[in-house]
Write a protein that holds these residues in place. Structure first.
Motif, PDB file in Angstrom:
ATOM      1  N   PHE A 129       0.829  -1.201   0.000  1.00  0.00           N
ATOM      2  CA  PHE A 129       0.000   0.000   0.000  1.00  0.00           C
ATOM      3  C   PHE A 129       0.865   1.254   0.000  1.00  0.00           C
ATOM      4  CE2 PHE A 129       0.809  -0.740   4.496  1.00  0.00           C
ATOM      5  CZ  PHE A 129       1.021   0.530   5.001  1.00  0.00           C
ATOM      6  N   CYS A 130       0.244   2.366  -0.364  1.00  0.00           N
ATOM      7  CA  CYS A 130       0.893   3.669  -0.285  1.00  0.00           C
ATOM      8  C   CYS A 130      -0.020   4.610   0.496  1.00  0.00           C
ATOM      9  CB  CYS A 130       1.193   4.237  -1.671  1.00  0.00           C
ATOM     10  SG  CYS A 130      -0.255   4.437  -2.752  1.00  0.00           S
ATOM     11  N   ASP A 132      -1.105   8.678   0.974  1.00  0.00           N
ATOM     12  CA  ASP A 132      -1.021   9.934   0.241  1.00  0.00           C
ATOM     13  C   ASP A 132      -1.541  11.152   0.998  1.00  0.00           C
ATOM     14  OD1 ASP A 132       0.150  10.407  -2.335  1.00  0.00           O
ATOM     15  OD2 ASP A 132      -0.996   8.711  -3.071  1.00  0.00           O
ATOM     16  N   LEU A 149      -3.319   7.532  -9.918  1.00  0.00           N
ATOM     17  CA  LEU A 149      -3.623   6.243  -9.293  1.00  0.00           C
ATOM     18  C   LEU A 149      -4.265   5.246 -10.261  1.00  0.00           C
ATOM     19  CD1 LEU A 149      -5.073   7.481  -5.871  1.00  0.00           C
ATOM     20  CD2 LEU A 149      -2.758   6.674  -6.360  1.00  0.00           C
ATOM     21  N   GLU A 152      -1.879   2.435 -10.424  1.00  0.00           N
ATOM     22  CA  GLU A 152      -1.210   2.090  -9.161  1.00  0.00           C
ATOM     23  C   GLU A 152      -1.740   0.753  -8.657  1.00  0.00           C
ATOM     24  OE1 GLU A 152       0.928   1.396  -6.556  1.00  0.00           O
ATOM     25  OE2 GLU A 152       1.356   3.527  -6.942  1.00  0.00           O
ATOM     26  N   ARG A 154      -0.813  -0.843  -5.952  1.00  0.00           N
ATOM     27  CA  ARG A 154      -0.916  -0.928  -4.492  1.00  0.00           C
ATOM     28  C   ARG A 154      -2.219  -0.286  -4.026  1.00  0.00           C
ATOM     29  NH1 ARG A 154       4.465   2.229  -3.068  1.00  0.00           N
ATOM     30  NH2 ARG A 154       3.550   3.490  -4.745  1.00  0.00           N
ATOM     31  N   CYS A 156      -4.250   2.309  -1.917  1.00  0.00           N
ATOM     32  CA  CYS A 156      -3.881   3.681  -1.547  1.00  0.00           C
ATOM     33  C   CYS A 156      -4.750   4.146  -0.382  1.00  0.00           C
ATOM     34  CB  CYS A 156      -4.060   4.620  -2.733  1.00  0.00           C
ATOM     35  SG  CYS A 156      -3.616   6.348  -2.362  1.00  0.00           S
ATOM     36  N   PHE A 158      -5.748   7.429   2.080  1.00  0.00           N
ATOM     37  CA  PHE A 158      -5.651   8.879   2.234  1.00  0.00           C
ATOM     38  C   PHE A 158      -6.725   9.376   3.192  1.00  0.00           C
ATOM     39  CE2 PHE A 158      -8.149   8.115  -1.654  1.00  0.00           C
ATOM     40  CZ  PHE A 158      -9.274   8.892  -1.453  1.00  0.00           C
ATOM     41  N   GLY A 221      -6.095  -1.260  -5.158  1.00  0.00           N
ATOM     42  CA  GLY A 221      -5.123  -1.076  -6.227  1.00  0.00           C
ATOM     43  C   GLY A 221      -5.713  -1.438  -7.579  1.00  0.00           C
TER      44      GLY A 221
END
Length: 275
Positions: A129-130, A132, A149, A152, A154, A156, A158, A221
């Motif tokens: 995961f990321c 943001d 994204l 992306e 992964r 995410c 936020f 993702g």
């Protein structure tokens, strides 16, 4: 030493014993909101004996030299924010960097985090995961954020303000489509904790009536386009492992000319072969 400490997001019962000890013994407590920190200490039955100073965005730069000097003089400086971990979308990074540059010791008392809590509750594949922070406030910039994204792979995570959530999810639908799966986590660990799971289209419709509380969003993702069902078997099994039914996982991932039936049969064949 500079001590970073995670504080409860809502339930004071999540406070660690190490946080209690640090609040009681630190020479200096640098707090994002001194009133909230004193209220937390009171709720924990802890008496703060050190000096309490404010440390929020607008005063962060001015406070740095004094706090770094305190650490250099051998004092313990405890840094806490209103909830969760300092430096994660909260004040703290600059103080840590200043102490590191001055070759001064820094440690961390781990604890509650909205990021990992939301990931665990999302029901989505989150092995990678990321994070943001907060999406841009303006629609144009926010749309560019979601454009980044599109591919992306992964998950995410936020944060978003409750009064911007509906517009944020509407932009996500416009850029990413209505079928991308996501979860909106509201008021984590608090009395009215709520986790809404579904597609972006479903969540955007839900948010139209207004949402209250602190919000953390987990976005699934992107799934790589594949021309053969065998290329998607691992992704299907990840969704199944997270709690999704096999048929639903196949329906979500059947892309690039692969039918749901083909993918379903490929997964069953893979399982039978012990692959």
């Amino acid at each position: 030493m500079l001590i970073l400490a995670a504080t409860p997001m809502g339930d004071v019962g999540d406070a660690s014993q190490r946080l209690r000890d640090a609040l009681a013994t630190a020479d200096v407590v640098a707090a994002e909101d001194t009133r909230r920190t004193k209220h937390l200490a009171s709720g924990l039955g802890v008496t703060i004996t050190g000096k309490v100073v404010s440390f929020y965005d607008q005063v962060e730069t001015a406070r740095l030299p004094g706090l770094v000097d305190a650490v250099r003089d051998g004092k313990s400086v405890l840094l806490v924010t209103d909830a969760g971990m300092p430096s994660v979308s909260d004040p703290g990074y600059r103080l840590v960097a200043a102490c590191v540059d001055a070759d001064l010791p820094v440690t961390c008392l781990p604890g509650p985090s909205a990021v990992t809590t939301a990931l665990a509750l999302s029901g989505l594949p989150v092995e990678r995961f990321c994070f943001d922070g907060f999406p841009p406030r303006k629609q144009g910039q926010r749309s560019k954020f979601f454009e980044s994204l599109k591919s992306e792979s992964r998950a995410c995570v936020f944060f978003e303000a409750p009064h911007r959530l509906a517009a944020c999810l509407a932009d996500a639908v416009a850029v990413l489509g209505p079928d991308r799966r996501a979860a909106v986590c509201r008021e984590l660990t608090k009395t009215y904790e709520e986790v809404k799971r579904g597609t972006l289209g479903e969540l955007a419709a839900w948010a139209e009536d207004g949402v209250r509380g602190e919000i953390t969003v987990v976005l699934a993702g992107a799934v790589a386009v594949a021309s053969e069902p065998e290329d998607l078997i691992d992704d299907v099994e990840q969704l199944v492992a997270s709690g999704m039914r096999l048929k639903d996982a196949c329906a979500q991932l059947a892309v690039g000319g692969v039918s749901k039936r083909e993918l379903y049969e490929a997964v069953l064949a893979s399982r039978s072969a012990g692959v």
